[in-house]
Design an enzyme around this catalytic site. Sequence first.
Site, PDB file in Angstrom:
ATOM      1  N   ARG A   5      -4.707   1.352  -1.364  1.00 14.35           N
ATOM      2  CA  ARG A   5      -4.625  -0.075  -1.075  1.00 14.35           C
ATOM      3  C   ARG A   5      -4.282  -0.918  -2.297  1.00 14.35           C
ATOM      4  NH1 ARG A   5      -9.319  -4.430   0.792  1.00 14.35           N
ATOM      5  NH2 ARG A   5      -7.818  -6.033   1.433  1.00 14.35           N
ATOM      6  N   ILE A  50      14.084 -11.120 -16.906  1.00 16.52           N
ATOM      7  CA  ILE A  50      14.273  -9.980 -17.797  1.00 16.52           C
ATOM      8  C   ILE A  50      15.698  -9.995 -18.335  1.00 16.52           C
ATOM      9  CG2 ILE A  50      14.991  -8.404 -15.952  1.00 16.52           C
ATOM     10  CD1 ILE A  50      13.453  -6.176 -17.393  1.00 16.52           C
ATOM     11  N   CYS A  96       0.824  -1.202   0.000  1.00 13.46           N
ATOM     12  CA  CYS A  96       0.000   0.000   0.000  1.00 13.46           C
ATOM     13  C   CYS A  96       0.857   1.250   0.000  1.00 13.46           C
ATOM     14  CB  CYS A  96      -0.909   0.020   1.233  1.00 13.46           C
ATOM     15  SG  CYS A  96      -2.040  -1.364   1.346  1.00 13.46           S
ATOM     16  N   ILE A 154      -4.198  -7.721  -1.217  1.00 15.07           N
ATOM     17  CA  ILE A 154      -3.457  -8.982  -1.277  1.00 15.07           C
ATOM     18  C   ILE A 154      -3.993  -9.990  -0.265  1.00 15.07           C
ATOM     19  CG2 ILE A 154      -1.191 -10.031  -0.847  1.00 15.07           C
ATOM     20  CD1 ILE A 154       0.051  -7.494  -2.061  1.00 15.07           C
ATOM     21  N   ASN A 211       1.206  -0.215   5.664  1.00 11.74           N
ATOM     22  CA  ASN A 211       1.804  -0.642   4.404  1.00 11.74           C
ATOM     23  C   ASN A 211       2.698  -1.835   4.688  1.00 11.74           C
ATOM     24  OD1 ASN A 211       3.091  -0.843   1.863  1.00 11.74           O
ATOM     25  ND2 ASN A 211       4.617   0.685   2.430  1.00 11.74           N
ATOM     26  N   ASP A 255      -4.395  -9.059   7.816  1.00 12.39           N
ATOM     27  CA  ASP A 255      -3.345  -8.767   8.791  1.00 12.39           C
ATOM     28  C   ASP A 255      -3.452  -7.367   9.377  1.00 12.39           C
ATOM     29  OD1 ASP A 255      -2.729  -7.759   6.275  1.00 12.39           O
ATOM     30  OD2 ASP A 255      -0.584  -8.136   6.440  1.00 12.39           O
TER      31      ASP A 255
END
Length: 597
Positions: free
Chosen positions: A49, A291, A2, A52, A75, A100
Amino acid sequence: MCGICGELRFDGKAPDMSAIGRMSDKLARRGPDHAGTYSDGPVAFGHRRLSIIDLSSHAHQPMVDATLQLTLVFNGTIYNYRELRAELQAMGYHFFSEGDSEVILKSYHAWGDHCVKRFKGMFAFAIWDQRSGQFFLARDRFGIKPLYINQDCKRLRFASSLPALLAGGGVDTTLDAVALHHHFTLHTVVPAPRTVLKGVRKLPPATTLMIDPDGSMTQQVYWTLDATRPVKDLPEDQWLQATRNALDKSVERRQLAADVPVGVLLSGGLDSSLLVGLLADHVKDLRTFSIGFEDMGGGTEKADEFEFSDQVANYFKTRHHQYHIPNSEVLARLPEAVEQMTEPMASYDVIAFYLLGERVSKDVKVVMSGQGADEVFGGYFWYPEMDAAQGTPLERFSQHYFDRDHAEYLQMIMPDFQVGDVTSPLVAAELAKPQADEFLDEVWRFDATTLLVDDPVKRVDNMPMAWGLEVRTPFLDHELVELAAKMPPALKLKEGGKFPLKAIARGLVPDSVIDRPKGYFPVPALRYVRGAFLDLMREILMSDACLKRGLYHRDYVDKLLAEPEGPDAFTRINGSKLWHLALLEWWLQVHVDANLG
């Protein structure tokens, strides 16, 4: 997971909700799934937010517990939230959500400011206690989640990014001369609490800040890293088994604490490959992402590690995604990455994480990454070189780590911004802290608790979160790091470094990945200082804004521009120094000058 922001007034006035709105808008990319605000008396919160855990509206923030009269913005992720929830329920607490965030609220009510010691995770949060009028801020042990603060006699503001604070207004943007010395000496690391701006500070890792109704503040460090040997030393096989057990638990925590799929950033190196190996039997259809970049420099240096990441993906039959980035895109997208930088970060792989985050976020919201393994388990080539060096701990460290000595710094920085050699005593004091048996124990503790925080960890949060992608770092589980910190340095350095990880990977991942030379994230378009990239840096360093700022000695800049890939084209020392100068100036133009203008 977040973006958070807020304001606490000291002067009896109401919080500036327009400033909260501007800060929240600046954080929107960190949390695209929901936006919320809250105000009560002297306090206001803003939240963005990224959903998750508990994807329902019950877990939206700011989270208000009307019964306990507590309000939270948070966060991060608390990986052991289920165990804590069960313990709190047994104590009589009732929950209205499944995530959480509410566990933090109940934990704070149950255990006060000591609750942070119970959390296993990455976090930055603020709690407003309506009953007591107390305001509480906290940050995780390794500073994985950021928390920036701007404070004056009238108010305190906080945010998940420095640019968000600037958007709120009223920030002293004068350059901090001490922070500049750190920045140009320690690979652009500015240890907390400083930033390059005088008006912005960082809450240090493993630290809480309690503000009472009268404005008095109590800052406490709730965790330190003990780097001493156990009373009874362990044989090698027991160290290895303990490492495997701790890493298994760390990976399991980070995989289970999500109501969405969790992937892996697979570089093809030992660390990320080991994570895939540990997850493959437990996660159906595991997603992996790699990548690579277009070759440059006459083909003498490969710009991808697909040879190894493909081996791992094929071996474990993951759902693999491979992204090949042309050099033209690197340069074209570089301005976007600078615009998203919460602090100036000169490492070339910052743009790689930015471009990778964009692509990965289209498939998943959460990934694991191998960051921290080299610092915790002794994987870099300079550790044995430091160990073999002569002199004081500072001398042994600085000759293999400092970007430039103080004399060169004075040649680079104009007199108005010059200070004494402030970085050397800071490093010497960190190395000299108690609870470290050997020199390398001191170095690894300093790396894990300070340097790691404001370089690789910062960029791995900052760049992917610009795309709403959360990165979890199993090698920075504090229990695993505590174990590694107690190991004899010789055990870590055995067989070229990271021996404990190599040993537990044997038989789990292909030997070719374990025994390969260590690789680094290559970004040739930026490593070779020529063509369009050199033109860009020349434009920045010769701009009116740069000349007016008067930060750099012009003869120093001119010398680097005249020989950008010298004195040694292989090491490209001048090119790296040139980019450090240009990147800071560019960041100041984008984030500071734009807000002033």
